[in-house]
Design a protein around this motif. Sequence first.
Motif, PDB file in Angstrom:
ATOM      1  N   GLU A   1       1.028  -1.414  -0.248  1.00 50.59           N
ATOM      2  CA  GLU A   1      -0.477   0.077  -0.122  1.00 50.59           C
ATOM      3  C   GLU A   1       1.219   1.341  -0.071  1.00 50.59           C
ATOM      4  OE1 GLU A   1      -2.648   1.562   3.449  1.00 50.59           O
ATOM      5  OE2 GLU A   1      -3.857  -0.175   2.507  1.00 50.59           O
ATOM      6  N   ALA A   2       0.304   2.283  -0.916  1.00 50.23           N
ATOM      7  CA  ALA A   2       1.302   3.417  -0.681  1.00 50.23           C
ATOM      8  C   ALA A   2       0.552   4.699  -0.440  1.00 50.23           C
ATOM      9  CB  ALA A   2       1.887   3.577  -2.479  1.00 50.23           C
ATOM     10  N   THR A   3       0.954   5.311   0.285  1.00 52.37           N
ATOM     11  CA  THR A   3       0.260   6.355   0.370  1.00 52.37           C
ATOM     12  C   THR A   3       0.872   7.651   0.257  1.00 52.37           C
ATOM     13  OG1 THR A   3       1.049   6.308   2.845  1.00 52.37           O
ATOM     14  CG2 THR A   3      -0.900   5.785   2.693  1.00 52.37           C
ATOM     15  N   SER A   4       0.187   8.886  -0.123  1.00 54.13           N
ATOM     16  CA  SER A   4       1.260   9.525  -0.809  1.00 54.13           C
ATOM     17  C   SER A   4       0.503  10.996   0.290  1.00 54.13           C
ATOM     18  CB  SER A   4       0.896   9.817  -2.192  1.00 54.13           C
ATOM     19  OG  SER A   4      -0.259  10.513  -2.565  1.00 54.13           O
ATOM     20  N   THR A   5       1.614  11.355   0.830  1.00 55.43           N
ATOM     21  CA  THR A   5       1.048  12.561   1.246  1.00 55.43           C
ATOM     22  C   THR A   5       1.368  13.992   0.674  1.00 55.43           C
ATOM     23  OG1 THR A   5       0.693  12.350   3.648  1.00 55.43           O
ATOM     24  CG2 THR A   5       1.637  14.111   3.550  1.00 55.43           C
ATOM     25  N   VAL A   6       0.861  15.235   0.565  1.00 59.31           N
ATOM     26  CA  VAL A   6       1.603  16.369  -0.229  1.00 59.31           C
ATOM     27  C   VAL A   6       1.074  17.473   0.865  1.00 59.31           C
ATOM     28  CG1 VAL A   6       0.949  15.449  -2.478  1.00 59.31           C
ATOM     29  CG2 VAL A   6      -0.434  16.229  -1.528  1.00 59.31           C
ATOM     30  N   THR A   7       1.346  18.278   1.024  1.00 57.41           N
ATOM     31  CA  THR A   7       1.495  19.455   2.086  1.00 57.41           C
ATOM     32  C   THR A   7       0.870  20.664   0.997  1.00 57.41           C
ATOM     33  OG1 THR A   7       3.336  18.819   2.720  1.00 57.41           O
ATOM     34  CG2 THR A   7       2.413  20.844   4.198  1.00 57.41           C
TER      35      THR A   7
ATOM     36  N   SER B   1     -12.805   5.455  -0.349  1.00 61.58           N
ATOM     37  CA  SER B   1     -12.997   6.334   0.203  1.00 61.58           C
ATOM     38  C   SER B   1     -11.799   7.714  -0.762  1.00 61.58           C
ATOM     39  CB  SER B   1     -12.969   6.210   1.956  1.00 61.58           C
ATOM     40  OG  SER B   1     -11.349   5.811   2.392  1.00 61.58           O
ATOM     41  N   ILE B   2     -11.784   8.657   0.131  1.00 55.69           N
ATOM     42  CA  ILE B   2     -10.760   9.337   0.181  1.00 55.69           C
ATOM     43  C   ILE B   2     -10.541  10.462   1.443  1.00 55.69           C
ATOM     44  CG2 ILE B   2     -10.813   9.514  -2.994  1.00 55.69           C
ATOM     45  CD1 ILE B   2     -12.453  11.674  -2.146  1.00 55.69           C
ATOM     46  N   HIS B   3      -9.189  10.513   1.239  1.00 53.61           N
ATOM     47  CA  HIS B   3      -8.551  10.991   2.448  1.00 53.61           C
ATOM     48  C   HIS B   3      -7.878  12.995   2.327  1.00 53.61           C
ATOM     49  CE1 HIS B   3      -8.949   7.646   4.492  1.00 53.61           C
ATOM     50  NE2 HIS B   3      -8.683   6.762   3.282  1.00 53.61           N
ATOM     51  N   GLY B   4      -7.835  13.690   2.465  1.00 56.92           N
ATOM     52  CA  GLY B   4      -7.805  14.995   2.639  1.00 56.92           C
ATOM     53  C   GLY B   4      -7.395  15.742   4.236  1.00 56.92           C
ATOM     54  N   SER B   5      -6.958  16.960   3.697  1.00 50.79           N
ATOM     55  CA  SER B   5      -6.879  18.134   4.965  1.00 50.79           C
ATOM     56  C   SER B   5      -8.364  18.270   5.020  1.00 50.79           C
ATOM     57  CB  SER B   5      -6.597  19.193   4.419  1.00 50.79           C
ATOM     58  OG  SER B   5      -7.363  19.784   4.099  1.00 50.79           O
ATOM     59  N   SER B   6      -9.582  18.393   4.820  1.00 48.81           N
ATOM     60  CA  SER B   6     -10.695  18.398   4.635  1.00 48.81           C
ATOM     61  C   SER B   6     -11.637  17.444   5.659  1.00 48.81           C
ATOM     62  CB  SER B   6     -11.400  18.746   4.172  1.00 48.81           C
ATOM     63  OG  SER B   6     -11.022  17.762   3.349  1.00 48.81           O
ATOM     64  N   GLY B   7     -10.205  15.862   5.572  1.00 50.45           N
ATOM     65  CA  GLY B   7     -11.278  14.467   6.379  1.00 50.45           C
ATOM     66  C   GLY B   7     -11.237  13.717   6.071  1.00 50.45           C
ATOM     67  N   THR B   8     -11.638  12.246   5.975  1.00 52.92           N
ATOM     68  CA  THR B   8     -12.333  11.231   5.286  1.00 52.92           C
ATOM     69  C   THR B   8     -13.404  11.224   4.490  1.00 52.92           C
ATOM     70  OG1 THR B   8     -10.639  10.376   6.574  1.00 52.92           O
ATOM     71  CG2 THR B   8     -12.256   9.283   5.193  1.00 52.92           C
TER      72      THR B   8
ATOM     73  N   ASP C   1     -12.846  21.074  -1.822  1.00 59.47           N
ATOM     74  CA  ASP C   1     -10.800  20.675  -0.666  1.00 59.47           C
ATOM     75  C   ASP C   1     -10.095  20.159  -2.482  1.00 59.47           C
ATOM     76  OD1 ASP C   1      -8.783  19.713  -0.089  1.00 59.47           O
ATOM     77  OD2 ASP C   1      -9.220  18.296   1.788  1.00 59.47           O
ATOM     78  N   VAL C   2      -9.043  19.913  -2.424  1.00 58.82           N
ATOM     79  CA  VAL C   2      -8.708  19.462  -3.779  1.00 58.82           C
ATOM     80  C   VAL C   2      -7.703  18.326  -3.517  1.00 58.82           C
ATOM     81  CG1 VAL C   2      -7.341  19.237  -5.759  1.00 58.82           C
ATOM     82  CG2 VAL C   2      -8.072  21.055  -5.211  1.00 58.82           C
ATOM     83  N   ILE C   3      -7.759  16.801  -3.845  1.00 56.43           N
ATOM     84  CA  ILE C   3      -6.749  16.153  -2.723  1.00 56.43           C
ATOM     85  C   ILE C   3      -5.985  15.328  -4.814  1.00 56.43           C
ATOM     86  CG2 ILE C   3      -6.764  13.795  -2.487  1.00 56.43           C
ATOM     87  CD1 ILE C   3      -9.004  14.700  -0.463  1.00 56.43           C
ATOM     88  N   LYS C   4      -5.082  15.447  -4.671  1.00 52.23           N
ATOM     89  CA  LYS C   4      -4.745  14.728  -5.584  1.00 52.23           C
ATOM     90  C   LYS C   4      -3.505  13.235  -5.283  1.00 52.23           C
ATOM     91  CE  LYS C   4      -0.553  16.242  -7.553  1.00 52.23           C
ATOM     92  NZ  LYS C   4       0.891  16.782  -8.245  1.00 52.23           N
ATOM     93  N   THR C   5      -3.860  11.900  -5.992  1.00 50.37           N
ATOM     94  CA  THR C   5      -3.089  11.189  -5.850  1.00 50.37           C
ATOM     95  C   THR C   5      -2.273  10.567  -7.452  1.00 50.37           C
ATOM     96  OG1 THR C   5      -4.475   9.222  -7.175  1.00 50.37           O
ATOM     97  CG2 THR C   5      -5.392   9.851  -4.351  1.00 50.37           C
ATOM     98  N   ASN C   6      -1.994   9.202  -7.368  1.00 59.08           N
ATOM     99  CA  ASN C   6      -1.184   9.320  -8.179  1.00 59.08           C
ATOM    100  C   ASN C   6      -1.840   9.143  -9.621  1.00 59.08           C
ATOM    101  OD1 ASN C   6       1.572   9.014  -6.916  1.00 59.08           O
ATOM    102  ND2 ASN C   6       1.063   6.579  -7.081  1.00 59.08           N
ATOM    103  N   ASN C   7      -3.070   8.771  -8.964  1.00 57.85           N
ATOM    104  CA  ASN C   7      -4.041   8.122 -10.563  1.00 57.85           C
ATOM    105  C   ASN C   7      -4.967   9.001 -10.588  1.00 57.85           C
ATOM    106  OD1 ASN C   7      -2.583   6.175 -11.578  1.00 57.85           O
ATOM    107  ND2 ASN C   7      -3.292   5.017  -9.256  1.00 57.85           N
ATOM    108  N   HIS C   8      -5.472  10.412  -9.530  1.00 61.02           N
ATOM    109  CA  HIS C   8      -6.405  10.829  -9.841  1.00 61.02           C
ATOM    110  C   HIS C   8      -6.753  12.077  -9.082  1.00 61.02           C
ATOM    111  CE1 HIS C   8      -8.337   6.626 -10.566  1.00 61.02           C
ATOM    112  NE2 HIS C   8      -9.296   7.315 -11.090  1.00 61.02           N
TER     113      HIS C   8
END
Length: 927
Positions: A3-9, A42-49, A131-138
């Motif tokens: 499982e890979a998680t990416s965290t951006v700031t 589900s997706i997780h961002g600074s605004s929550g899950t 909120d805006v969330i970016k992952t490897n694919n989306h």
Amino acid sequence: MSEATSTVTTSNGTPVHAPSVVPEEGSRSGHHTSSQRPRKTSIHGSSGTWILGKTIGAGSMGKVKLARKSDGSEQVAVKIVPRQIIQERGIDPATGQPYPPRHDESKEVRTAREAAIVTLLDHPYICGMRDVIKTNNHWYMLCEYVNGGQMLDYIISHGRLKEKQARKFGRQIASALDYCHRNSIVHRDLKIENILISKTGDIKIIDFGLSNLFAPRSHLKTFCGSLYFAAPELLQAKQYIGPEVDVWSFGIVLYVLVCGKVPFDDQSMPALHAKIKRGVVDYPQWLSGDCRNLLARMLVTDPRQRASLQEILNHPWILKGFPGPPENHLPHREPLSGTLDAEVIRGMTGFEFGTSETIAAQLTKVIESEDYQTAVRNAAKEPLMASPSLEKRKAFGFEFYKRRSSTSSKDTLTNLSTEVLSHPSSPDPINAYNPLISVYYLVREKLERDSISKSPAGSQPPLPIPDVEKLRIPIPKQPEIAHTSETSYEVKGEPASTSGRTRPRARTHGDEEVSEAMKKVNLGGVSLPPSPVVPQSAIKEDSVVRKESTVGGMLRRFSTRRHNAKALAPPTLSVQAPGQAPVEIVAPRKSLSVRRPPTERQPAPSGASHSRAPDLLTPPTTADGLPGSKRSAKIGRSTSVSEVDWRRKYRGQHQSGDPPGTSGSDRSALSVKEETTQNEKGANSFSKPLTMRAKSLGHGRRENTARRTRREEAAAVTSVPNDVPEEDVGDGATSTGSGDGASTTPSSDFVRPVYLKGLFSVATTSTKSPVEIRMDIIRVLKELGVSYKEIKGGFSCVHRPSIDLKSVQENVPQSPEATNMVNPPSHRRKLSFGGSTSSSSAPAPPPPAMKGQGKRNRADTSYTNSDVSNESMHDGVLGGSLILNFEIYIVKVPLLSLHGIQFKSVSKTNTWQYKGLASRILQELRL
Ligand SMILES: Nc1ncnc2c1ncn2[C@@H]1O[C@H](COP(=O)(O)OP(=O)(O)OP(=O)(O)O)[C@@H](O)[C@H]1O
């Protein structure tokens, strides 16, 4: 797999935890094909899950889903934009290895820009970004959920709007555009499909995917947007500043609102192009003089002569019944001076301006320039300039007229379309002076909003400002900021391929002017293929199809019918979009016997009935043997408040058994029981829960509303099991009709309510019971060859038109998608609207309309200059975009004991085919 998680700031330092991404096994890059990729719940961002739910829409950029915060406190719409992977061929000389896959840069920039712009906007009629969330694919863009439906669906259901209603929407659109333009933002894709209705009955503009910043003294050159709504100068590949193309599109939208059809329409793409460029508009005689005048000022082909937004805001039609022009909701601003705020500068890095240092340097230069200082001094002398009073604005508008009439054709665009905002002789230091300054204000205001919401009194957590640098979006080349004068600069290098649309948009076949211009466009160093996608032979064939058998024909007939119907129709009842109001009333069966007031059956004025099909004028016999009630419902589809009063009175007088039409849950139960007839056997299970619900209403409306809302929300936002196709996850999709409607046992247990709001004229209401309406819908869908499955409160429908195999094979090179499309699974279905309605298993001659449809498809979709690719065009024509996905809901009008239906398009493609089909369904339903 790991499982890979990416965290951006984000720029405000908030870490954004990207959703869990499980890399594809064996995939070097970790990128999956869509079929292999595990479905996220589900997706997780600074605004929550956020828990992902059902798909509520789709566009060329991707899907839009409902999502609910894990603690249940909020619901949003999530636009999911796949990040396109490009695999370059060859060996990278730097590494000696094959080039690694990389994301499509122009699409990345485009998506980042949309995210950055919308996150900063704060306007009541613009859909906000959470909120805006970016992952490897989306990319996941979490937006305010607008749940009142689409403006398009209103037009489809209700036909053209009354001018008063259109004015309300028009003022809101004008307000939103004024706000954008004053912030140096141009939408560039304003169209009826991009206007949603909130549950308060106000508009919300969505889809800033093609928006950009404009500078008053420089030009944009990306040709984008929907063809129907595109300004002529775009089709001529001319450069433009920005606001003027929004004004044109606004004119088209306004025309659609008041006329129920597009002003320029043709089945042939070249002909449509020519019509737009010629700009000859047919103004129906029912339009008021002011309305006609306003439209005529907006739909001016020469952008230099076209009305500015300021003129529109102060036009008599817009002002009618209001104390002044629409409020633009711009906060109070002062000219910039002194030290720049470093935090604000950091928040500006999502706009291709360059690094923080570059931004600070450029901004300082602008602010210190003589031009800007002069503008500030002038504004100080004339303090009303920045926020002019009504009188001032009117006077300015008058001045504008005077200036406009003396403008020579040699004047630049700047002199006109951005007038007031950026007139060279009196530049406004606050409004659209310069994109850098506008974005500075916007970021500063956002930070202020965030700090308020962070404070104990504030409820919402702050929204991060997407930061291109920190999100590590690969931007290949920083745009140059070239000074054209001391105080102005242009953002160069707006990527020619700025759309990043995954699905092709219509291109300009047969239009040499545009084609040539498009050929010149450089897609980040990649030349566009010059050849047209569809052979010219196909285009020629397209242009000779029988006009009235096409969707375009349907559209035209639709509007004619509406016009004529209007002549016969009673005034309109106003209700609002579907919402989540309590449901108290069930239309009594007896209401079927209600006779309409005599005025409804009065013949149309001479000249108004000639184009109506004769059968429309002959009242049919209703189920209870009473002539006219159904037909009059169809002809007089709009109902007025006065008619409502009449209905109530009438019912009171003639149907003493009917309780008053405002509540009365007990009666509802009774009514449902009464409704069940032998003919409705298959629908018993449909009515039973209604009865049960109605009974429960006796306990108290409020409690029930809350419970009901919770239940609906819980059903609407569901996790998506990995093995279940997303499309199958609906809010309560419980039975699959597969065309066998009568035997289907729906578990749908309610009919959606619509609020009474004094807004929309409902052309789809009926005195029929929901049970009858359901049976009718099933019948009509079957007749028209539309596949459906029953979902909660209605039907999820798919229409696949049959295709003229021969012409497709002759005209279009085959692709896998094409092969799929031209081999319908079981039988050849006739084109299910516009022509014969019967299905046939025997091969039927290809419907002539099909060719028109293919053509229509190209005209119908949007286009950008990045779409001029053979491959993608084939996808657009054949790869499924002819398929119409939509939903039909059975709704009830609380207080009025009426039911009706509402359409909801699920996909944004083929808008006008969809409109044609919806019209046909409505016609056949005879509500
Ligand atoms: N905030 C929202 N609330 C409710 N529905 C939405 C929202 N945003 C989008 N939708 C639905 O999703 C559809 C597609 O959204 P959107 O226009 O943003 O996508 P797109 O891919 O940019 O479209 P286009 O093909 O025009 O580029 C809309 O037509 C609408 O039905």
